[in-house]
Design an enzyme around this catalytic site. Sequence first.
Site, PDB file in Angstrom:
ATOM      1  N   GLU A 180       0.803  -1.228   0.000  1.00 21.95           N
ATOM      2  CA  GLU A 180       0.000   0.000   0.000  1.00 21.95           C
ATOM      3  C   GLU A 180       0.839   1.282   0.000  1.00 21.95           C
ATOM      4  O   GLU A 180       0.412   2.292  -0.555  1.00 21.95           O
ATOM      5  CB  GLU A 180      -0.921  -0.002   1.230  1.00 21.95           C
ATOM      6  CG  GLU A 180      -1.936  -1.127   1.257  1.00 21.95           C
ATOM      7  CD  GLU A 180      -2.945  -1.020   0.124  1.00 21.95           C
ATOM      8  OE1 GLU A 180      -3.368   0.111  -0.200  1.00 21.95           O
ATOM      9  OE2 GLU A 180      -3.300  -2.068  -0.456  1.00 21.95           O
ATOM     10  N   SER A 223     -49.780 -27.146  41.945  1.00 22.68           N
ATOM     11  CA  SER A 223     -49.441 -27.466  43.331  1.00 22.68           C
ATOM     12  C   SER A 223     -48.139 -26.839  43.804  1.00 22.68           C
ATOM     13  O   SER A 223     -47.803 -26.953  44.990  1.00 22.68           O
ATOM     14  CB  SER A 223     -49.377 -28.980  43.513  1.00 22.68           C
ATOM     15  OG  SER A 223     -50.662 -29.546  43.311  1.00 22.68           O
TER      16      SER A 223
END
Length: 839
Positions: free
Chosen positions: A86, A464
């Site tokens: 680059e 229950s």
Amino acid sequence: MKWLKRIVIALFSLALLGVGAIVAAYFYVLPDLPDVSTLKNVQLQTPLRIYSSDGKLISQFGEKRRIPLKLEEVPKPLLQAFLATEDARFYEHGGIDPVGVMRAAIVMLTTGEKKQGASTITMQVARNFFLTRDKTIIRKVKEIFISYHIEQLLTKDEILELYVNRIYLGQRAYGVGAAAQVYFGKNVQDLTLSEMSMIAGLPKAPSTLNPITSPSRALARRNVVLMRMNEVGYISKAEYQAAVQEPLIAKYHGAEIDLYAPYISEMARDYMVQKYGEEEAYTNGYNVYTTISSEQQLLAQQALRNNVYAYDERHGYRGPAAVLWTDAKPDDAQIKAELAKITPVQELQPAAVLNIDGQQASVLTAKGETKVIKWDGLKWARKFITDKRQGSVPKSASDMLKVGERIWIRDNGQYLQLSQVPEVASATVALDPTNGAIRTLVGGYSFSQSQYNRVTQAKRQLGSNIKPFIYAAALEKGFTLATLINNAPINKPDISQGTAWRPKNSPDIYGGPTRLRVGLAQSINVMSVRAMRHIGLDAAIAELTKFGFDPNDLPRNESLALGSPSVTPLQVATAFNVFANGGFLVEPHYIERVEDSFGNVIEKANPTLACKPNNSSVQPSSDPMSFGEPTTQTDEPVAYCFEQTGRYAPQIISEQTAFLITEALKSVIWGGGDWSKGTGWQGTAWRAAQLIKRHDIAGKTGTTNESRDTWFSGFGPTLTSTFWVGFDDHGRQLGRTAWNSNGEKDQITGTEAGAKTAGPGWNEFMNNVLKGVPETTAIPPEGIVSVRIDLATGKLTRKTDYTSAFEYFISGTEPKEYISESQDENNLFIDAPTDDLFQ
């Protein structure tokens, strides 16, 4: 000389014009130039990460994947690969490379094509942070001036560090840290030279040079990068030749999830979005540490799935998922391609039936493997008819399978098994009794199928499971574990209902006056109703509200005593936690702390603690169900609530009441009496005792009318857990079965109920989670006494045989009268109340 003079003047004029143009361009774009000083304190956008309490990554949220790195953490060859490709003169120019510009201009003039880029790394940083990628002259001018400013503000290393963390590298990966994970599933330090070169080649065109979507182009680009590294002297010829010979093996790697727990991660994500907003939550790199224990969570998930599979298989085989062929068999490649389109569901994998031979079948998997399902994995598959009916026991594989069918298979840990995607739903949650930390949370069988979190969102009838709270209120109204309550049909009308309400036991059997301990252990319905009548409806509702239940969910009629309220599993676990910790209502909470991207703690949980303060100025939490959201604070959390700054949970029942209910809940599991003398009796959860084999566990089964909801809730020395099983369709019953999952007659079949349907999940989880945890011995708190009672009457006795046993009482409530030697029936009813407790 004359022409030379003219040339010099022309060149000078052109230079002045150039300088003037640059100055003019600078002042033209100056108002639009950003403040590059922000780069000094730039915060890179990083995703939201959710962790378990022990640091296992649960989930990651955010559009951009990024793992910020310091420059020294990036391998030198990777930096060199970027520089060579680059910007080889990066450390020599001042942001704009004149040599590179001239080279690009010459190439363009000689070829007519833009083959050579002139952007420096600094210019790419300028573009990535401050500009769009529009190809306009103005944008390029701005880029040049911004680059110049960046070079004045930052060092070269600082610029390069921003670059390697910010650059887009395809597949939602930003920066080299994320790219290493996405393409190779590695940390950046573990990359090979070849892999580094591939990543360094991506900035030019992340989409078209991507090794996943364009492997041949990516390979060619990698070789260009390696060539450039060799040309500038970063690698030797031998290193270059070795690297270009290396094959390029890349595939997509998702976030490295250590613990798949989607329901809790979704809760944490929602909390962060609600508090910080979507943009900030997803991009500021927050790390959220939940209270989830990774080890316990895995055990809970497996227990829930195993329990759901067992229920599903008890009710029969619903047939194939699809039919792939009926006549000529396609070739294996075509079948494999069709199977590959199907997403697995938990352990379930798609497969195609290739051949049936007696009591076994051959199948082809999505991986192209041929496997055999033997009879052990097939014999459960009676035909499903309804939730209450199944077909006859199969004799061969052809009774349930045909060649060409697409089916589901799973490895159950012992053998390959025919399976199917369960239709029944389930949920479980487990809490720390001392501070309410949520250690496990599973909101359903499969998050991919349904994101509905049944732990926090599903309100289901309690059945229950409500009885321990009714009896806790009864104990505080003068009852004891030895109080006799009449186990006989109820014939009195319920005025509030407007009708003659006749609740029945399940099974429909009545044994006359029965001790409260036995009534709770055997979940005797009429005794619970009579206990609530003794308390009073208003007092019962007030008691349930203390345990954290919403009064709006509590019906004002006697069905309350049998569990008609609809509540969430989290509320149930929170309420049972009160018995486990000695009477304190601790707030459930699921976030331990929140850290920013730099590891600074910005939120920390400040949980309520199950202990008493030593200073009356310390105030308890005013909102017992605030769901434990952390508070923003900088101080270290208090270690004990005895400090004045501590938060302590409100004590809603006495330690003595909590102890007595816990003892009765142990009888739910262990029963009582002397089996050798014929007086032994079982609690409804006797299967838990058979599996877990420890006496410091307590629990309660729960089943609603027509078995639409089943529960098992209970606790051990370190954890409180609730399991629920039912259908999301509230009208659908869990039904009944005539056979067990092995296709053989079984004593535990029949109507689905809490002990059979939800209980096995709780049993498996608690058995596994308590392995290695020392068994504890119950130590009665101060104010508890133990006396020997007659088991038939609850009165004192001097006998020491099977007709007697020691029982716990709150001091002052123990019986004062001894049973007479004759044991005539009058002893059963001496001092009997005037209400229908003994009618």
